[in-house]
Design a protein around this motif. Structure first.
Motif, PDB file in Angstrom:
ATOM      1  N   GLY A  10       0.826  -1.194   0.000  1.00 41.61           N
ATOM      2  CA  GLY A  10       0.000   0.000   0.000  1.00 41.61           C
ATOM      3  C   GLY A  10       0.860   1.243   0.000  1.00 41.61           C
ATOM      4  N   PRO A  11       0.224   2.420  -0.091  1.00 39.55           N
ATOM      5  CA  PRO A  11       0.966   3.670  -0.114  1.00 39.55           C
ATOM      6  C   PRO A  11       1.693   3.888   1.199  1.00 39.55           C
ATOM      7  CG  PRO A  11      -1.389   4.066   0.162  1.00 39.55           C
ATOM      8  CD  PRO A  11      -1.230   2.618  -0.152  1.00 39.55           C
ATOM      9  N   SER A  12       2.865   4.516   1.106  1.00 41.57           N
ATOM     10  CA  SER A  12       3.641   4.767   2.312  1.00 41.57           C
ATOM     11  C   SER A  12       2.927   5.786   3.183  1.00 41.57           C
ATOM     12  CB  SER A  12       5.036   5.281   1.939  1.00 41.57           C
ATOM     13  OG  SER A  12       4.933   6.493   1.216  1.00 41.57           O
ATOM     14  N   ARG A  13       3.145   5.695   4.490  1.00 46.11           N
ATOM     15  CA  ARG A  13       2.500   6.589   5.441  1.00 46.11           C
ATOM     16  C   ARG A  13       3.575   7.382   6.170  1.00 46.11           C
ATOM     17  NH1 ARG A  13      -2.405   5.989   8.109  1.00 46.11           N
ATOM     18  NH2 ARG A  13      -2.551   3.753   7.695  1.00 46.11           N
ATOM     19  N   GLU A  14       3.356   8.686   6.285  1.00 42.37           N
ATOM     20  CA  GLU A  14       4.301   9.509   7.026  1.00 42.37           C
ATOM     21  C   GLU A  14       4.224   9.173   8.508  1.00 42.37           C
ATOM     22  OE1 GLU A  14       3.663  13.602   6.266  1.00 42.37           O
ATOM     23  OE2 GLU A  14       4.100  13.471   4.124  1.00 42.37           O
ATOM     24  N   THR A  15       5.298   9.462   9.213  1.00 39.43           N
ATOM     25  CA  THR A  15       5.334   9.193  10.649  1.00 39.43           C
ATOM     26  C   THR A  15       4.462  10.201  11.387  1.00 39.43           C
ATOM     27  OG1 THR A  15       7.579   8.331  10.469  1.00 39.43           O
ATOM     28  CG2 THR A  15       6.821   8.957  12.663  1.00 39.43           C
ATOM     29  N   ALA A  16       3.552   9.697  12.202  1.00 35.63           N
ATOM     30  CA  ALA A  16       2.635  10.555  12.951  1.00 35.63           C
ATOM     31  C   ALA A  16       3.256  10.943  14.288  1.00 35.63           C
ATOM     32  CB  ALA A  16       1.310   9.830  13.180  1.00 35.63           C
ATOM     33  N   ASP A  17       3.172  12.227  14.619  1.00 37.78           N
ATOM     34  CA  ASP A  17       3.653  12.723  15.908  1.00 37.78           C
ATOM     35  C   ASP A  17       2.521  12.603  16.924  1.00 37.78           C
ATOM     36  OD1 ASP A  17       6.194  13.400  14.969  1.00 37.78           O
ATOM     37  OD2 ASP A  17       5.478  15.324  14.213  1.00 37.78           O
ATOM     38  N   ILE A  18       2.788  11.908  18.021  1.00 39.65           N
ATOM     39  CA  ILE A  18       1.736  11.541  18.964  1.00 39.65           C
ATOM     40  C   ILE A  18       2.036  12.079  20.361  1.00 39.65           C
ATOM     41  CG2 ILE A  18       0.504   9.596  20.019  1.00 39.65           C
ATOM     42  CD1 ILE A  18       1.387   7.941  17.548  1.00 39.65           C
ATOM     43  N   ILE A  19       1.010  12.638  20.991  1.00 34.66           N
ATOM     44  CA  ILE A  19       1.085  13.040  22.397  1.00 34.66           C
ATOM     45  C   ILE A  19       0.179  12.118  23.201  1.00 34.66           C
ATOM     46  CG2 ILE A  19       0.312  14.796  24.046  1.00 34.66           C
ATOM     47  CD1 ILE A  19       1.506  16.916  22.335  1.00 34.66           C
ATOM     48  N   LEU A  20       0.695  11.627  24.313  1.00 35.34           N
ATOM     49  CA  LEU A  20      -0.065  10.765  25.215  1.00 35.34           C
ATOM     50  C   LEU A  20      -0.429  11.543  26.474  1.00 35.34           C
ATOM     51  CD1 LEU A  20       2.163   7.541  25.009  1.00 35.34           C
ATOM     52  CD2 LEU A  20       0.096   8.048  23.684  1.00 35.34           C
ATOM     53  N   LEU A  21      -1.675  11.408  26.911  1.00 32.83           N
ATOM     54  CA  LEU A  21      -2.140  12.047  28.145  1.00 32.83           C
ATOM     55  C   LEU A  21      -2.838  10.987  28.983  1.00 32.83           C
ATOM     56  CD1 LEU A  21      -2.719  14.435  29.990  1.00 32.83           C
ATOM     57  CD2 LEU A  21      -4.683  15.018  28.538  1.00 32.83           C
ATOM     58  N   GLU A  22      -2.175  10.563  30.042  1.00 35.58           N
ATOM     59  CA  GLU A  22      -2.678   9.466  30.876  1.00 35.58           C
ATOM     60  C   GLU A  22      -2.020   9.564  32.247  1.00 35.58           C
ATOM     61  OE1 GLU A  22      -4.204   6.702  32.745  1.00 35.58           O
ATOM     62  OE2 GLU A  22      -4.873   6.625  30.643  1.00 35.58           O
ATOM     63  N   ASP A  23      -2.839   9.560  33.320  1.00 36.81           N
ATOM     64  CA  ASP A  23      -2.261   9.739  34.651  1.00 36.81           C
ATOM     65  C   ASP A  23      -1.770   8.435  35.272  1.00 36.81           C
ATOM     66  OD1 ASP A  23      -4.886   8.819  34.966  1.00 36.81           O
ATOM     67  OD2 ASP A  23      -5.041   9.691  36.967  1.00 36.81           O
ATOM     68  N   SER A  24      -2.094   7.300  34.660  1.00 38.61           N
ATOM     69  CA  SER A  24      -1.553   6.025  35.129  1.00 38.61           C
ATOM     70  C   SER A  24      -0.190   5.820  34.476  1.00 38.61           C
ATOM     71  CB  SER A  24      -2.492   4.871  34.756  1.00 38.61           C
ATOM     72  OG  SER A  24      -1.849   3.625  34.955  1.00 38.61           O
ATOM     73  N   LEU A  25       0.876   5.934  35.263  1.00 39.10           N
ATOM     74  CA  LEU A  25       2.219   5.833  34.687  1.00 39.10           C
ATOM     75  C   LEU A  25       2.480   4.478  34.033  1.00 39.10           C
ATOM     76  CD1 LEU A  25       4.397   7.783  37.281  1.00 39.10           C
ATOM     77  CD2 LEU A  25       3.487   8.553  35.084  1.00 39.10           C
TER      78      LEU A  25
END
Length: 225
Positions: free
Chosen positions: A3-18
């Protein structure tokens, strides 16, 4: 054929359980199409990062010690209109679900839903789909069935909306396409404060994104086209 290549997605995680925060980060490390650019356990930290960093996906819990992940979703939608938000939460009450979706969440997954693969949910989001646990989908359907008559909405629109002078300044700036950082520099505000003003503007105008807010404000004569 691949399939077509996918750019790398920049992700932010927000979760209080470490432990869960670390687990999400480890899973994303194995995914060639995504990278974690921030992992936070407080809404304030996440909003600050959203206001200063390019973000493609926000993965957010809702019940945080210093507030609601919905505030972070509002900040994401105001600063990065094309970005996606996916809620991962234990909360499944109808009003909470609808508030998150209305704020701009593209997907909503319950933490105890073992049928969903985390990476697959992120891929669905980037493909323009909405990953949702069956219970959440049911909540949305039930809410739509019980939606108020459109005439009630028209009557509510006639109520005079008041924006503070500062909110008008912020709305005028984002209507011209300025980013949160640019607005903060123009108006002498902190980067964290701008999303708060935008969230209040959205709430008053019953809008879920920048375009809706600008359209409604212009329709009501609150700002000039």
């Amino acid at each position: 054929m691949p399939g077509p290549s996918r750019e790398t997605a920049d992700i932010i995680l927000l979760e209080d359980s470490l432990p869960l925060l670390r687990r999400f980060a480890r899973i994303i490390e194995t995914w060639p199409h995504g990278r974690v650019i921030g992992a936070f356990s407080s809404v304030e930290q996440a909003i600050a990062a959203i206001g200063t960093t390019k973000v493609d996906i926000l993965v957010a819990d809702l019940n945080l010690p210093d507030g609601s992940g919905i505030d972070a979703i509002h900040a994401l939608r105001s600063c990065h209109p094309e970005a996606h938000a996916v809620v991962v939460s234990v909360l499944s009450e109808g009003p909470t679900v609808l508030e998150a979706i209305k704020a701009g969440a593209s997907g909503y997954i319950l933490k105890d839903d073992t049928s969903f693969d985390f990476i697959h949910a992120l891929e669905m989001t980037l493909d323009g789909k909405s990953p949702m646990s069956p219970t959440i989908a049911r909540q949305i359907i039930e809410s739509i069935r019980g939606a108020p008559d459109p005439a009630a909405r028209e009557s509510a629109d006639q109520v005079k909306i008041h924006l503070t002078p500062r909110e008008r300044d912020v709305l005028t700036a984002i209507a011209r396409g300025f980013s949160c950082r640019e607005v903060s520099e123009m108006l002498g505000l902190s980067v964290q404060t701008v999303p708060v003003h935008i969230r209040n503007i959205y709430r008053k105008l019953d809008a879920t994104n920048r375009s809706e807010a600008v359209f409604e404000a212009q329709r009501q004569g609150l700002i000039q086209p």
